[in-house]
Design an enzyme around this catalytic site. Structure first.
Site: not given
Ligand code: PGA
Length: 252
Positions: A9, A11, A96, A98, A167, A173, A212
């Site tokens: 992803n 982003k 997601h 976000e 997740e 993140g 992560s």
């Molecule tokens: P990350 O993000 O691996 O940076 O924690 C995962 C995601 O948002 O799908």
């Protein structure tokens, strides 16, 4: 056995020079046979769908990061399922955290987006997971159960093709993944929940972990029962890290 899947992803990160070098290095690092062993998907920002499809190895699929709940119409800024499909996306992320937190993607919107994707034969990768508050207040299982129940409330044709991404919001993140025990227990719970809803679905639906994921923890996470792959944010922006995570999945 379910085919394992790894999803990057990106982003809202990009810049053509970066993306060009990422595609070139991914092509060098992923061999032809990988596509038979596992699915690899890159969820890239929409303006790059075409570039990435034309420049990355054909055994890597392209995915969107979001999809409109609407078919078409006066919805400025939205991107419809048919447009995503026209630009080679076989997958789309939906729900997601976000999107849920920053853009108002609630359960109702998520259901509509799943239906849009399924109508166009795009595989929905639907994200679920508890917030830190819910984890601290022992509400993780209730939160995830509610999200999963909402997803399967939609009994649309093809719902058995979705991918569920667990997740935990507090791991995204942050550089700190959930513990192996937390991941193992939640994946077991999700698998059990899906089985309760429909036994046949549970044999098909892949459950992947995100939050992560890194070359350091991927091997142990992928070795857990009911973990069919991973959703990678930060580390998918580095070809070295992403290829290393892919290789860990291949070894499992
Ligand atoms: P990350 O993000 O691996 O940076 O924690 C995962 C995601 O948002 O799908």
């Amino acid at each position: 056995m379910k085919k394992k899947i790894i999803i990057g992803n990106w982003k809202m990160y990009g810049g053509l020079p970066n993306i060009k070098s990422l595609c070139d290095l991914l092509n060098l690092g992923t061999c032809d046979f990988v596509g038979n062993l596992l699915d690899i998907v890159l969820c890239v920002p929409a303006p790059y769908f075409d570039y990435v499809r034309s420049n990355v190895h054909s055994n890597i699929s392209i995915g969107a990061q979001n999809i409109s709940q609407y078919n078409d119409g006066a919805f400025t800024g939205e991107i419809s399922a048919s447009m995503i499909k026209e630009f080679y996306c076989a997958y789309t992320l939906i729900g997601h955290s976000e999107r849920r937190m920053l853009f108002g993607d609630n359960d109702n919107v998520i259901q509509k987006k799943i239906i849009q994707a399924l109508n166009y034969n795009i595989v929905p990768i639907v994200c679920v997971g508890e917030t830190l508050n819910q984890r601290l207040n022992n509400q993780s299982y209730d939160a995830v159960l509610k999200q999963i129940t909402n997803i399967f409330y939609c009994s649309h044709n093809g719902i058995d093709n979705i991918i569920l991404a667990y997740e935990p919001v507090w791991t995204i993140g942050t550089g700190v993944a959930a513990t192996l025990t937390q991941i193992r227990d939640m994946h077991k719970f999700i698998s059990f929940t899906v089985k309760n809803i429909n036994e046949y679905f549970s044999k098909k639906i892949r459950i992947i972990y995100g939050g992560s994921l890194s070359p350091c923890n991927a091997m142990q996470i992928f070795a857990l029962d009911n973990v069919d792959g991973g959703l990678v944010g930060n580390c998918s922006l580095s070809s070295k890290y992403f290829i290393s995570i892919i290789n860990k999945l291949l070894l499992n």
